[in-house]
Design an enzyme around this catalytic site. Structure first.
Site, PDB file in Angstrom:
ATOM      1  N   ASP A  72       1.110  -0.833  -0.300  1.00 28.10           N
ATOM      2  CA  ASP A  72      -0.166  -0.225  -0.243  1.00 28.10           C
ATOM      3  C   ASP A  72       0.373   1.218   0.184  1.00 28.10           C
ATOM      4  O   ASP A  72       0.485   2.459  -0.728  1.00 28.10           O
ATOM      5  CB  ASP A  72      -0.611   0.222   1.306  1.00 28.10           C
ATOM      6  CG  ASP A  72      -2.091  -1.036   0.869  1.00 28.10           C
ATOM      7  OD1 ASP A  72      -2.563  -1.225   0.191  1.00 28.10           O
ATOM      8  OD2 ASP A  72      -2.548  -1.544   2.106  1.00 28.10           O
ATOM      9  N   GLY A  73       1.919   1.054   0.653  1.00 29.49           N
ATOM     10  CA  GLY A  73       2.990   2.528   0.533  1.00 29.49           C
ATOM     11  C   GLY A  73       3.941   2.737  -0.977  1.00 29.49           C
ATOM     12  O   GLY A  73       3.155   3.694  -1.045  1.00 29.49           O
TER      13      GLY A  73
END
Length: 284
Positions: free
Chosen positions: A74-75
């Protein structure tokens, strides 16, 4: 969108992830098979030079591409979404709530070729940090959350939180999370905050380990202005992981951003489908 489309796709892998290189190689093979033109940062030429990729300086790559495919968690997806182009995330991490497809689903990339995909717009936050004299220190945009939390010392912080200028509460706490619905499944979820469908524009306020008899999470409409006033030192503010150290007297003002994050959706899974599938992994 539908119909035959010609796309120029930027590939951004997070090679610090254990499986990212092998997933990226499989991704590039599939995109080559589909005759989708790929761009990559020139620094990746040594790793992926055998593929049919055009290597460019990063800024030129972003300017030329129609969309971005990120490989990571997700980062990585959050970082890519701030470049102003639609993003498709290929999961090479763990949960990756925001990933559009898993490594075993690369066949679905044919949807990029025939245009049978949609682009979801997600609300973002704008955080402005000012010092005790009202001078601007920083301005950040984020898709997940703005977090004011204690620094390296194991010591609670003191903050005052206001909504449109009116005091909500004085908190003695480990931290305060202000998140978007997209970020509701991130740190907010771990802190016991509510999960909100990303299609519902709102701002979530969730205190972390507050020393109080009343410390509930709250949800506000999207045109709200939330302010966090630092009443102690040793406070860090993090905007999607980008951290700045603050001191007593600083204020973090959070509003809805004037721009959106754009995410490519190929699969027809609903938000609840994704939530249940991802969280089921945590029960194994």
């Amino acid at each position: 969108m539908k119909g035959d489309v010609v796309l120029i796709t930027a590939i951004i892998p997070n090679l610090t992830r254990k499986n990212a290189k092998s997933v990226t190689e499989k991704l590039l093979s599939k995109l080559t098979e589909l005759e989708i033109h790929c761009l990559a940062d020139e620094s990746l030429k040594d790793q992926f030079g055998e593929f049919n990729i055009e290597f460019l300086p990063f800024s030129q790559m972003i300017e030329r591409c129609d969309l971005i495919i990120s490989v990571g968690g997700d980062g990585t997806i959050l970082h890519c979404a701030k470049h102003g182009k639609p993003v498709l995330g290929v999961n090479a991490g763990r949960l990756a709530f925001m990933a559009g497809i898993e490594p075993a689903e690369l066949e679905l990339l044919s949807s990029l070729k025939d245009g049978s995909y949609t682009v979801d717009k997600r609300m973002m936050l704008k955080a402005v940090v000012t010092d005790e004299n009202g001078e601007k220190i920083a301005e950040k945009y984020c898709i997940n959350d703005v977090v004011a939390a204690r620094g390296g010392q194991i010591k609670m912080i003191e903050v005052t939180v206001k909504c449109n200028g009116s005091v909500i509460n004085d908190y003695f706490t480990d931290g305060i999370i202000i998140s978007t619905p997209t970020g509701s499944t991130a740190y907010n979820l771990s802190a016991g905050g509510p999960v909100v469908d990303p299609q519902i524009e709102s701002m979530l306020l969730t205190p972390v380990c507050t020393h109080s008899l009343f410390a509930r999470a709250m949800i506000f409409k999207p045109d709200t202005e939330l302010s966090v006033i630092c009443n102690s030192d040793n406070i860090n503010v993090s905007c999607d992981g980008d951290t700045l150290k603050l001191h007593k007297g600083c204020t973090i003002t959070v509003t809805k951003a004037p721009v959106f994050g754009e995410f490519i959706r190929i699969k027809t899974d609903t938000f609840l489908d994704v939530l249940n599938n991802k969280l089921a992994q945590r029960r194994l």
